[in-house]
Write a protein that holds these residues in place. Structure first.
Motif, PDB file in Angstrom:
ATOM      1  N   ILE A   1       0.843  -1.188   0.000  1.00  0.00           N
ATOM      2  CA  ILE A   1       0.000   0.000   0.000  1.00  0.00           C
ATOM      3  C   ILE A   1       0.879   1.239   0.000  1.00  0.00           C
ATOM      4  N   GLN A   2       0.589   2.160  -0.937  1.00  0.00           N
ATOM      5  CA  GLN A   2       1.253   3.456  -0.968  1.00  0.00           C
ATOM      6  C   GLN A   2       0.177   4.534  -1.015  1.00  0.00           C
ATOM      7  N   GLY A   3      -0.042   5.158   0.144  1.00  0.00           N
ATOM      8  CA  GLY A   3      -1.108   6.152   0.236  1.00  0.00           C
ATOM      9  C   GLY A   3      -2.460   5.495   0.067  1.00  0.00           C
ATOM     10  N   ASP A   4      -3.204   5.912  -0.971  1.00  0.00           N
ATOM     11  CA  ASP A   4      -4.506   5.305  -1.248  1.00  0.00           C
ATOM     12  C   ASP A   4      -4.438   4.387  -2.465  1.00  0.00           C
ATOM     13  N   GLU A   5      -3.203   3.940  -2.803  1.00  0.00           N
ATOM     14  CA  GLU A   5      -3.033   3.063  -3.961  1.00  0.00           C
ATOM     15  C   GLU A   5      -2.488   1.698  -3.548  1.00  0.00           C
ATOM     16  N   ILE A   6      -2.903   0.680  -4.289  1.00  0.00           N
ATOM     17  CA  ILE A   6      -2.337  -0.668  -4.134  1.00  0.00           C
ATOM     18  C   ILE A   6      -1.349  -0.879  -5.279  1.00  0.00           C
ATOM     19  N   VAL A   7      -0.100  -1.119  -4.926  1.00  0.00           N
ATOM     20  CA  VAL A   7       0.941  -1.298  -5.937  1.00  0.00           C
ATOM     21  C   VAL A   7       1.263  -2.786  -6.035  1.00  0.00           C
ATOM     22  N   GLN A   8       0.838  -3.413  -7.163  1.00  0.00           N
ATOM     23  CA  GLN A   8       1.140  -4.824  -7.390  1.00  0.00           C
ATOM     24  C   GLN A   8       2.492  -4.941  -8.086  1.00  0.00           C
ATOM     25  N   LYS A   9       3.359  -5.754  -7.526  1.00  0.00           N
ATOM     26  CA  LYS A   9       4.709  -5.912  -8.058  1.00  0.00           C
ATOM     27  C   LYS A   9       4.725  -7.041  -9.084  1.00  0.00           C
ATOM     28  N   MET A  10       5.279  -6.745 -10.222  1.00  0.00           N
ATOM     29  CA  MET A  10       5.341  -7.705 -11.314  1.00  0.00           C
ATOM     30  C   MET A  10       6.679  -8.440 -11.321  1.00  0.00           C
ATOM     31  N   PHE A  11       7.347  -8.471 -10.182  1.00  0.00           N
ATOM     32  CA  PHE A  11       8.612  -9.190 -10.026  1.00  0.00           C
ATOM     33  C   PHE A  11       8.540  -9.987  -8.734  1.00  0.00           C
ATOM     34  N   TYR A  12       9.479 -10.892  -8.560  1.00  0.00           N
ATOM     35  CA  TYR A  12       9.436 -11.809  -7.413  1.00  0.00           C
ATOM     36  C   TYR A  12      10.787 -11.813  -6.713  1.00  0.00           C
ATOM     37  N   ASP A  13      11.000 -10.781  -5.895  1.00  0.00           N
ATOM     38  CA  ASP A  13      12.207 -10.661  -5.081  1.00  0.00           C
ATOM     39  C   ASP A  13      11.853 -11.138  -3.676  1.00  0.00           C
ATOM     40  N   VAL A  14      12.306 -12.324  -3.323  1.00  0.00           N
ATOM     41  CA  VAL A  14      11.887 -12.970  -2.082  1.00  0.00           C
ATOM     42  C   VAL A  14      12.935 -12.766  -0.990  1.00  0.00           C
ATOM     43  N   GLY A  15      12.511 -12.169   0.131  1.00  0.00           N
ATOM     44  CA  GLY A  15      13.397 -11.956   1.269  1.00  0.00           C
ATOM     45  C   GLY A  15      13.539 -13.223   2.095  1.00  0.00           C
TER      46      GLY A  15
ATOM     47  N   GLY B   1      21.168  -9.541  15.367  1.00  0.00           N
ATOM     48  CA  GLY B   1      19.729  -9.489  15.149  1.00  0.00           C
ATOM     49  C   GLY B   1      19.349 -10.053  13.790  1.00  0.00           C
ATOM     50  N   LEU B   2      18.073  -9.958  13.476  1.00  0.00           N
ATOM     51  CA  LEU B   2      17.539 -10.524  12.249  1.00  0.00           C
ATOM     52  C   LEU B   2      17.735  -9.567  11.083  1.00  0.00           C
ATOM     53  N   VAL B   3      18.239 -10.080   9.977  1.00  0.00           N
ATOM     54  CA  VAL B   3      18.325  -9.311   8.732  1.00  0.00           C
ATOM     55  C   VAL B   3      17.625 -10.103   7.638  1.00  0.00           C
ATOM     56  N   VAL B   4      17.187  -9.393   6.607  1.00  0.00           N
ATOM     57  CA  VAL B   4      16.412 -10.044   5.544  1.00  0.00           C
ATOM     58  C   VAL B   4      17.007  -9.712   4.180  1.00  0.00           C
ATOM     59  N   PRO B   5      18.064 -10.408   3.773  1.00  0.00           N
ATOM     60  CA  PRO B   5      18.588 -10.219   2.414  1.00  0.00           C
ATOM     61  C   PRO B   5      17.594 -10.760   1.393  1.00  0.00           C
ATOM     62  N   VAL B   6      17.708 -10.268   0.177  1.00  0.00           N
ATOM     63  CA  VAL B   6      16.701 -10.552  -0.846  1.00  0.00           C
ATOM     64  C   VAL B   6      17.286 -11.375  -1.984  1.00  0.00           C
ATOM     65  N   VAL B   7      16.582 -12.452  -2.325  1.00  0.00           N
ATOM     66  CA  VAL B   7      16.907 -13.252  -3.512  1.00  0.00           C
ATOM     67  C   VAL B   7      16.185 -12.618  -4.698  1.00  0.00           C
TER      68      VAL B   7
ATOM     69  N   ILE C   1      20.936 -18.192  -1.662  1.00  0.00           N
ATOM     70  CA  ILE C   1      20.614 -18.200  -0.232  1.00  0.00           C
ATOM     71  C   ILE C   1      21.881 -18.406   0.594  1.00  0.00           C
ATOM     72  N   GLY C   2      22.715 -19.351   0.154  1.00  0.00           N
ATOM     73  CA  GLY C   2      23.959 -19.606   0.873  1.00  0.00           C
ATOM     74  C   GLY C   2      24.885 -18.400   0.864  1.00  0.00           C
ATOM     75  N   ARG C   3      24.978 -17.734  -0.282  1.00  0.00           N
ATOM     76  CA  ARG C   3      25.855 -16.563  -0.404  1.00  0.00           C
ATOM     77  C   ARG C   3      25.393 -15.433   0.511  1.00  0.00           C
ATOM     78  N   LEU C   4      24.096 -15.159   0.502  1.00  0.00           N
ATOM     79  CA  LEU C   4      23.552 -14.068   1.318  1.00  0.00           C
ATOM     80  C   LEU C   4      23.650 -14.383   2.808  1.00  0.00           C
ATOM     81  N   ALA C   5      23.396 -15.645   3.158  1.00  0.00           N
ATOM     82  CA  ALA C   5      23.463 -16.031   4.573  1.00  0.00           C
ATOM     83  C   ALA C   5      24.885 -15.874   5.108  1.00  0.00           C
ATOM     84  N   LYS C   6      25.868 -16.255   4.307  1.00  0.00           N
ATOM     85  CA  LYS C   6      27.262 -16.125   4.731  1.00  0.00           C
ATOM     86  C   LYS C   6      27.645 -14.656   4.893  1.00  0.00           C
ATOM     87  N   LYS C   7      27.234 -13.817   3.950  1.00  0.00           N
ATOM     88  CA  LYS C   7      27.542 -12.396   4.041  1.00  0.00           C
ATOM     89  C   LYS C   7      26.863 -11.763   5.249  1.00  0.00           C
ATOM     90  N   ALA C   8      25.665 -12.250   5.566  1.00  0.00           N
ATOM     91  CA  ALA C   8      24.950 -11.717   6.733  1.00  0.00           C
ATOM     92  C   ALA C   8      25.694 -12.048   8.019  1.00  0.00           C
TER      93      ALA C   8
END
Length: 439
Positions: free
Chosen positions: A289-303, A311-317, A332-339
């Motif tokens: 939600i952005q203001g009074d608009e619903i923004v549907q994402k046409m991509f699939y970047d999964v955190g 603490g908890l961090v959420v890198p994105v695939v 996933i392995g690369r991001l987890a190691k960097k985290a």
């Protein structure tokens, strides 16, 4: 002398906390050398020297909060490592000269004040000899002098002399009474506050405690989690999934998979593929939600939520829909190691469209994950437990089962869509060959 300032970090980051200085005063640095590690809301970043030279002064200590543009150190471009004794001596001589000038100035000022007081005293003596002052107050010259020194108004002093003449002791008594009145109120307030503080401490903690300041990242996590609950209509729906087919497929293919791709075949790639498939069927869970608009994402970047010491961090695939199983596992392995190594970059944490968190690796049976705002959906995975399950033919079998939890923002996602989304993930995991075919 050149200044080193906190550089521009990212559009959304304007401040940080100095985690560690990598240099000390007197060290030689080259332009571009890392000089400190700065902890921001999301990642730790290194700040580099803008100039070559010797660290002449460190303006901020470890643990200090700083903002973009703050001066944190000074570099002497002509200095030598370890510092110069001649420079130090010159600085000390300059300081001593300044102190001498200040001392002489104060002595001259004090002499002038004495002369002024002497002249004023003589004037007042003439007035008192006539029996009247400016305010028709009768006072001895010594009393008038003392009143000026203490800033007391003679007209407010009561004389004990039968003739009404104010003497020095009358001035002293008036000054003493005024000071006591001024001091009494703050003392009483201070005593009340101290007493209240002590009572509060004793009431709250009767036994020893340890206090430790929250890290900037922990403060940010706490703030974001509370904001997510306050700014969304968050609900959670649950389901359970039979992991038999996935575990069987993984057991059959894991060795060949490892030999071919040099990475292990885990469960996360199956759930990532399942999430992408479900998001395609229920796109509102891939929106915000952005203001009074619903923004549907046409991509699939999964955190992917990753637990670290800070603490908890959420890198994105990124573009998880375009990656195969091996690509997802490697990323996933690369991001987890960097985290874990605190090497994540800001662009690896921004812009996710949906999040998966796996509490099962810590033994969690069931939980209600909190949304990673501004996302409107998060999938929680839990530990796999063998349970007796009633099969369609009414037989009872022991099956490896996992509870799934989907938290969603009810403002744009209805309960029906949330339940169907979770059911779709269940179907894809229980028949993983569809995932393989869809690629």
């Amino acid at each position: 002398m050149k200044e080193i300032k906190v550089p521009e970090l990212a559009e959304s980051i304007t401040e940080g906390t100095i985690a560690e200085w990598l240099v000390k005063k007197g060290d030689q640095v080259e332009k571009g050398d890392p000089i400190l590690e700065l902890e921001t809301d999301k990642v730790n970043v290194e700040v580099n020297a803008d100039h070559s030279g010797v660290i002449a002064e460190i303006m901020k200590d470890e643990g200090d909060d700083v903002e973009v543009g703050d001066v944190i150190a000074k570099v002497d471009e002509n200095g030598e490592a370890g510092g110069s004794s001649e420079d130090s001596s010159d600085e000390e001589d300059k300081e001593e000269a300044k102190d001498e000038e200040k001392k002489e100035s104060k002595e001259e000022e004090a002499s002038d004040q004495k002369e002024e007081k002497k002249e004023a005293s003589e004037d007042k003596q003439e007035e008192s000899s006539e029996g009247k002052g400016k305010n028709d107050v009768i006072a001895t010259p010594a009393a008038r002098k003392r009143a000026r020194e203490l800033g007391i108004d003679l007209s407010e002093i009561s004389a004990r002399d039968p003739l009404g003449r104010i003497r020095p002791e009358d001035v002293e008594d008036a000054a003493k009474g005024s000071k006591e009145e001024k001091k009494e109120a703050p003392k009483k307030e201070a005593k009340k506050e101290k007493k209240s503080d002590k009572q509060s401490e004793k009431t709250e903690f009767d036994k020893p405690v340890k206090r430790e300041k929250m890290s900037r990242r922990r403060q940010t996590i706490a703030k974001r989690l509370v904001e997510a609950q306050h700014n969304s209509a968050m609900l959670t729906t649950f389901n359970e999934v039979d992991m038999t087919a996935v575990m069987k497929l993984r057991s059959e293919r894991k060795d060949a998979f490892l030999n071919k791709h040099d990475v292990k075949l885990g469960f996360m790639s199956f759930f990532t593929k399942a999430v992408v498939g479900a998001l395609k069927d229920f796109p509102l869970l891939n929106a915000e939600i952005q203001g009074d608009e619903i923004v549907q994402k046409m991509f699939y970047d999964v955190g992917m939520a990753v637990s670290t010491d800070d603490g908890l961090v959420v890198p994105v695939v990124r573009d998880a829909d375009r990656l195969d199983f091996a690509g997802i596992e490697k990323e996933i392995g690369r991001l987890a190691k960097k985290a874990r190594d605190k090497e994540l970059q800001l662009n690896e944490l921004q812009g996710g469209s949906f999040t998966i968190t796996n509490g099962g690796i810590f033994g969690s049976m069931l939980s209600t994950p909190i949304l990673n705002a501004p996302q409107v959906g998060i999938l929680g995975l839990h530990s796999i437990q063998k349970r007796a399950m009633v099969m369609p033919d009414d037989t009872i079998e022991v099956r490896p089962m996992m509870y799934l939890a989907l938290s969603y923002d009810h403002r744009i996602v209805d309960g029906k869509e949330a339940v169907q989304f979770l059911v779709r993930i269940k179907e894809l995991i229980e028949d993983p060959y569809d995932l393989l075919l869809e690629g």
